[in-house]
Each structure stands twice: as structure tokens, then as C-alpha cells.
Motif scaffolding. Sequence first.
Motif, PDB file in Angstrom:
ATOM      1  N   VAL A 131       0.878  -1.170   0.000  1.00 17.88           N
ATOM      2  CA  VAL A 131       0.000   0.000   0.000  1.00 17.88           C
ATOM      3  C   VAL A 131       0.915   1.218   0.000  1.00 17.88           C
ATOM      4  CG1 VAL A 131      -1.719   1.299   1.310  1.00 17.88           C
ATOM      5  CG2 VAL A 131      -1.821  -1.212   1.237  1.00 17.88           C
ATOM      6  N   ILE A 132       0.582   2.231  -0.782  1.00 15.83           N
ATOM      7  CA  ILE A 132       1.404   3.441  -0.832  1.00 15.83           C
ATOM      8  C   ILE A 132       0.573   4.633  -0.367  1.00 15.83           C
ATOM      9  CG2 ILE A 132       0.886   3.857  -3.287  1.00 15.83           C
ATOM     10  CD1 ILE A 132       3.825   4.908  -3.518  1.00 15.83           C
ATOM     11  N   VAL A 133       1.175   5.445   0.487  1.00 12.48           N
ATOM     12  CA  VAL A 133       0.515   6.629   1.045  1.00 12.48           C
ATOM     13  C   VAL A 133       1.456   7.815   0.863  1.00 12.48           C
ATOM     14  CG1 VAL A 133      -0.483   7.708   3.101  1.00 12.48           C
ATOM     15  CG2 VAL A 133      -0.700   5.227   2.753  1.00 12.48           C
ATOM     16  N   GLY A 134       0.934   8.929   0.338  1.00 14.07           N
ATOM     17  CA  GLY A 134       1.776  10.092   0.117  1.00 14.07           C
ATOM     18  C   GLY A 134       1.135  11.371   0.613  1.00 14.07           C
ATOM     19  N   HIS A 135       1.983  12.346   0.910  1.00 14.86           N
ATOM     20  CA  HIS A 135       1.530  13.676   1.324  1.00 14.86           C
ATOM     21  C   HIS A 135       2.113  14.728   0.402  1.00 14.86           C
ATOM     22  CE1 HIS A 135       2.346  17.498   3.589  1.00 14.86           C
ATOM     23  NE2 HIS A 135       1.041  17.407   3.727  1.00 14.86           N
ATOM     24  N   ASP A 136       1.321  15.744   0.011  1.00 16.76           N
ATOM     25  CA  ASP A 136       1.792  16.840  -0.811  1.00 16.76           C
ATOM     26  C   ASP A 136       2.297  16.255  -2.128  1.00 16.76           C
ATOM     27  OD1 ASP A 136       2.714  19.853  -0.835  1.00 16.76           O
ATOM     28  OD2 ASP A 136       4.543  18.745  -1.267  1.00 16.76           O
ATOM     29  N   TRP A 137       3.528  16.583  -2.565  1.00 16.72           N
ATOM     30  CA  TRP A 137       4.052  15.958  -3.785  1.00 16.72           C
ATOM     31  C   TRP A 137       4.009  14.440  -3.662  1.00 16.72           C
ATOM     32  CZ3 TRP A 137       4.246  16.689  -8.559  1.00 16.72           C
ATOM     33  CH2 TRP A 137       4.568  17.932  -9.133  1.00 16.72           C
ATOM     34  N   GLY A 138       4.197  13.936  -2.453  1.00 10.25           N
ATOM     35  CA  GLY A 138       4.128  12.494  -2.256  1.00 10.25           C
ATOM     36  C   GLY A 138       2.771  11.912  -2.613  1.00 10.25           C
ATOM     37  N   SER A 139       1.709  12.705  -2.439  1.00 13.07           N
ATOM     38  CA  SER A 139       0.379  12.256  -2.840  1.00 13.07           C
ATOM     39  C   SER A 139       0.316  12.029  -4.346  1.00 13.07           C
ATOM     40  CB  SER A 139      -0.668  13.295  -2.412  1.00 13.07           C
ATOM     41  OG  SER A 139      -1.949  12.954  -2.891  1.00 13.07           O
ATOM     42  N   VAL A 140       0.882  12.960  -5.111  1.00  8.62           N
ATOM     43  CA  VAL A 140       0.903  12.826  -6.564  1.00  8.62           C
ATOM     44  C   VAL A 140       1.783  11.650  -6.971  1.00  8.62           C
ATOM     45  CG1 VAL A 140       1.356  14.023  -8.731  1.00  8.62           C
ATOM     46  CG2 VAL A 140       0.570  15.318  -6.737  1.00  8.62           C
ATOM     47  N   ILE A 141       2.944  11.522  -6.314  1.00  2.00           N
ATOM     48  CA  ILE A 141       3.843  10.407  -6.606  1.00  2.00           C
ATOM     49  C   ILE A 141       3.158   9.076  -6.292  1.00  2.00           C
ATOM     50  CG2 ILE A 141       6.033   9.318  -5.975  1.00  2.00           C
ATOM     51  CD1 ILE A 141       7.057  12.183  -5.309  1.00  2.00           C
ATOM     52  N   ALA A 142       2.424   9.021  -5.171  1.00  4.21           N
ATOM     53  CA  ALA A 142       1.716   7.795  -4.805  1.00  4.21           C
ATOM     54  C   ALA A 142       0.652   7.443  -5.836  1.00  4.21           C
ATOM     55  CB  ALA A 142       1.093   7.952  -3.416  1.00  4.21           C
ATOM     56  N   ALA A 143      -0.131   8.439  -6.252  1.00  3.24           N
ATOM     57  CA  ALA A 143      -1.170   8.184  -7.243  1.00  3.24           C
ATOM     58  C   ALA A 143      -0.579   7.690  -8.555  1.00  3.24           C
ATOM     59  CB  ALA A 143      -1.990   9.454  -7.476  1.00  3.24           C
ATOM     60  N   ASP A 144       0.498   8.329  -9.016  1.00  2.00           N
ATOM     61  CA  ASP A 144       1.112   7.909 -10.272  1.00  2.00           C
ATOM     62  C   ASP A 144       1.793   6.551 -10.135  1.00  2.00           C
ATOM     63  OD1 ASP A 144       0.213  10.064 -11.732  1.00  2.00           O
ATOM     64  OD2 ASP A 144       1.993  11.271 -11.376  1.00  2.00           O
ATOM     65  N   SER A 145       2.298   6.241  -8.947  1.00  2.00           N
ATOM     66  CA  SER A 145       2.853   4.910  -8.719  1.00  2.00           C
ATOM     67  C   SER A 145       1.776   3.842  -8.884  1.00  2.00           C
ATOM     68  CB  SER A 145       3.477   4.827  -7.318  1.00  2.00           C
ATOM     69  OG  SER A 145       4.582   5.692  -7.196  1.00  2.00           O
ATOM     70  N   ALA A 146       0.596   4.129  -8.340  1.00  2.00           N
ATOM     71  CA  ALA A 146      -0.510   3.180  -8.463  1.00  2.00           C
ATOM     72  C   ALA A 146      -0.980   3.047  -9.914  1.00  2.00           C
ATOM     73  CB  ALA A 146      -1.666   3.611  -7.571  1.00  2.00           C
ATOM     74  N   LEU A 147      -0.960   4.163 -10.644  1.00  2.00           N
ATOM     75  CA  LEU A 147      -1.378   4.119 -12.053  1.00  2.00           C
ATOM     76  C   LEU A 147      -0.380   3.366 -12.923  1.00  2.00           C
ATOM     77  CD1 LEU A 147      -2.603   7.798 -12.515  1.00  2.00           C
ATOM     78  CD2 LEU A 147      -4.035   5.761 -12.741  1.00  2.00           C
ATOM     79  N   LEU A 148       0.907   3.637 -12.714  1.00  2.00           N
ATOM     80  CA  LEU A 148       1.935   3.059 -13.573  1.00  2.00           C
ATOM     81  C   LEU A 148       2.345   1.649 -13.159  1.00  2.00           C
ATOM     82  CD1 LEU A 148       4.230   6.200 -14.017  1.00  2.00           C
ATOM     83  CD2 LEU A 148       2.750   5.164 -15.753  1.00  2.00           C
ATOM     84  N   ARG A 149       2.216   1.335 -11.875  1.00  2.00           N
ATOM     85  CA  ARG A 149       2.622   0.008 -11.391  1.00  2.00           C
ATOM     86  C   ARG A 149       1.519  -0.624 -10.536  1.00  2.00           C
ATOM     87  NH1 ARG A 149       7.864  -1.669 -11.741  1.00  2.00           N
ATOM     88  NH2 ARG A 149       6.800  -3.661 -11.390  1.00  2.00           N
ATOM     89  N   PRO A 150       0.358  -0.877 -11.153  1.00  2.00           N
ATOM     90  CA  PRO A 150      -0.718  -1.514 -10.390  1.00  2.00           C
ATOM     91  C   PRO A 150      -0.359  -2.924  -9.937  1.00  2.00           C
ATOM     92  CG  PRO A 150      -1.254  -1.476 -12.730  1.00  2.00           C
ATOM     93  CD  PRO A 150      -0.026  -0.635 -12.548  1.00  2.00           C
ATOM     94  N   ASP A 151       0.657  -3.516 -10.555  1.00  2.00           N
ATOM     95  CA  ASP A 151       1.121  -4.841 -10.133  1.00  2.00           C
ATOM     96  C   ASP A 151       1.831  -4.793  -8.788  1.00  2.00           C
ATOM     97  OD1 ASP A 151       3.045  -3.296 -11.619  1.00  2.00           O
ATOM     98  OD2 ASP A 151       4.396  -5.017 -11.577  1.00  2.00           O
ATOM     99  N   VAL A 152       2.316  -3.607  -8.412  1.00  2.00           N
ATOM    100  CA  VAL A 152       3.053  -3.455  -7.154  1.00  2.00           C
ATOM    101  C   VAL A 152       2.211  -2.768  -6.082  1.00  2.00           C
ATOM    102  CG1 VAL A 152       5.082  -2.415  -6.057  1.00  2.00           C
ATOM    103  CG2 VAL A 152       5.259  -3.374  -8.370  1.00  2.00           C
ATOM    104  N   PHE A 153       1.463  -1.730  -6.475  1.00  2.00           N
ATOM    105  CA  PHE A 153       0.762  -0.910  -5.490  1.00  2.00           C
ATOM    106  C   PHE A 153      -0.730  -1.216  -5.515  1.00  2.00           C
ATOM    107  CE2 PHE A 153       4.688   1.306  -6.588  1.00  2.00           C
ATOM    108  CZ  PHE A 153       5.274   1.295  -5.330  1.00  2.00           C
ATOM    109  N   ARG A 154      -1.180  -1.878  -4.461  1.00  2.00           N
ATOM    110  CA  ARG A 154      -2.533  -2.429  -4.430  1.00  2.00           C
ATOM    111  C   ARG A 154      -3.569  -1.470  -3.861  1.00  2.00           C
ATOM    112  NH1 ARG A 154      -3.852  -4.809   0.613  1.00  2.00           N
ATOM    113  NH2 ARG A 154      -2.145  -4.784   2.128  1.00  2.00           N
ATOM    114  N   ALA A 155      -3.130  -0.405  -3.214  1.00  2.00           N
ATOM    115  CA  ALA A 155      -4.039   0.612  -2.677  1.00  2.00           C
ATOM    116  C   ALA A 155      -3.226   1.885  -2.499  1.00  2.00           C
ATOM    117  CB  ALA A 155      -4.651   0.167  -1.346  1.00  2.00           C
TER     118      ALA A 155
END
Length: 328
Positions: free
Chosen positions: A100-124
Motif C-alpha cells: 500500500v502506498i501513502v503520500g503527502h503533498d508531492w508524495g500524494s501525486v507520486i503515490a497516485a502515479d505509482s498506483a497508475l503506472l505500477r498496479p502490479d506493485v501498489f494495491r491501494a
Amino acid sequence: MSQQAPEAVHRLVPSPAGRTHVVEQGTGPLVLLVHGFPESWYSWRHQLPALAAAGYRAAAIDVRGYGRSSRPGDLPAYRMPELVADNAAVVHALGEQSAVIVGHDWGSVIAADSALLRPDVFRAVGMLSVPYAPRGGPRPSTVFTRLGEEREEEFYVSYFQEPGRAEAEIEPDVRGWLAGFYAAFSADTMPAPDAPGPHFVGRGAQLRDRFPTGRLPGWLGERDLDVYAGEFERTGLSGALGRYRNMDRDWEDLADLDGTPLTQPSLFVGGGLDASTTWMADAIKAFPTTLPGLVSSRILDGCGHWIQQERPAEINEILTDWLAALPA
């Protein structure tokens, strides 16, 4: 079931950046915590023991360019696909296949894009302060230039674009600048609503000219400020500012994701006094379409931008409740 959290452990793991600094605590399902600007892994200091006590392996990173993680000298090295690759590499370096990936501020955007680009790794994905907004619209630099022109000022993102310019303001007095920046966006120290906005720079002025002075926010002790300032005094600010200087590259790199919803189970928590929440109100209203897997969306009344540090107990409870509700 809650348990006594073990001590946090610092380690350096291999990543496309070179190496990524990770601070982890606890055992169980992996939760990767990604900070924003201008912060570090330390912004998750309240969440690491709470998540560990709740039965999770919490791992907070220094994003590339920050802290003890590698700082590539090439500006395009800070584009979004590179940061996503770092996050996936950290998960695998920790011996896990998913997180599961959780981000704050820029980290929020990085977390969202991580989930979009690597759904095989980031499950929520959990997002704090900055809501999910799908890629789209005009080139970011065009949008931010217009924002400033409308006010005959310069938007801070535009101010950050030219390499060396913001560094010349910040680096002679890192500690003082950080204190003002944190205070400008904290609920208990932010300027009055009718004061000149700290997101904008007057012509020929500096960003810090509009920062509050005289006291630290309630969440920021002198020791906390020492930790943040010590890291940036050592590393400089160019690596951290590299994120802002790649927004147009991200817009080009992620063109295939234009309008794409984020389908994994998700969480959003914003501060009621945070401009990221109020300016992006339309993005929050669009969540039924853009976040079809949304489990919970909360706005904390009277809270500013540094949400997991301003309201640690509330954020810890929200995160642990959300994590407990996720599919195994």
C-alpha cells in the motif's frame, strides 16, 4: 490487534536513483510512506510507530534528491516515471511483491502515479492534502504562468522553475526559510485571509517576504526544525526542487494516462484550511468518477497543509481504519 512497536530501523536500499534511504518500523503488510516538499522521511515520524503497533510494516523513504537518498545531477532524473521506479524498487528491495502506498503533498501525486503506472506493485493508495486529479488540460507551465498573470504576481511554482533562483533565496538561511514556509501553511500560523497570499511572489520580491515570522507552528518543535534544516543544509535544495522543474516533462511522459481513473482502493484526507483542498475542490467533487475505488474521503476542519504532523492522532486513526478495511 495493536502491539508494542519495535524500534525504527534505517537502511539504504538499491534503486534506480542509486540508493534510497528507508526508515522502517514493524512487521506485517508493507505500507510505503512518501513525503512532499520541503520535507523528508521525518514527516512520517508519528505514523511509523502507530502503523507498526497496528500490525503493519511501515516504511518511510527519502524521495530521490532528499536526505540520505541519492541526488542525481541531471534534472530530467527527477521526472515522475523515475520516482515511480524508485518506489517499486524499494518494495522489492524490502523483499515484498506488493505494498500500500501513502503520500503527502508531492508524495500524494507520486503515490497516485505509482498506483497508475505500477498496479502490479501498489494495491491501494492513500493521498493526504493533494487530491487526485487525472492528467489532462494545458501544459502545467502555461497554467501556472496564467495564475500569476491574473494577479500581476508570480505563482510559486513558476518561481521555482529556473535552476538556482529559489536556491539563492533559500540556501543562505535554510532554517529561517523553512520555518517561514512551514508557518505559512499551518493552521495556527498562516497569514490572515486578507493578507498577501504566500503562494505568490510580488514583482522583484522573494517568496519569503510573505512568510509569517515570530513563532513556529504548534506541530513544529525546535528539534524538529533542526532535523529538517540539517538535511537541507547538507544537501542543498536543487534535488527537492527538481520535482517542480519536471512538471512539463511529466505532462509529456504521462500523456497515455490522460483522464485515467485510479481504480485501486483509495483514501483522501485534506485540511479544511489548506489551499490544496480549496483550490482543487472540483477534483474532490470528481472523485466518484476519478477514484472509483475510493473507500473514504475526509476534510479535517481547521487543519492546514502539514496534515499528518498537525493532526497525527486523527491521521493515524484514519489510516489504520482504512488499512484494516482493505482486501487482504
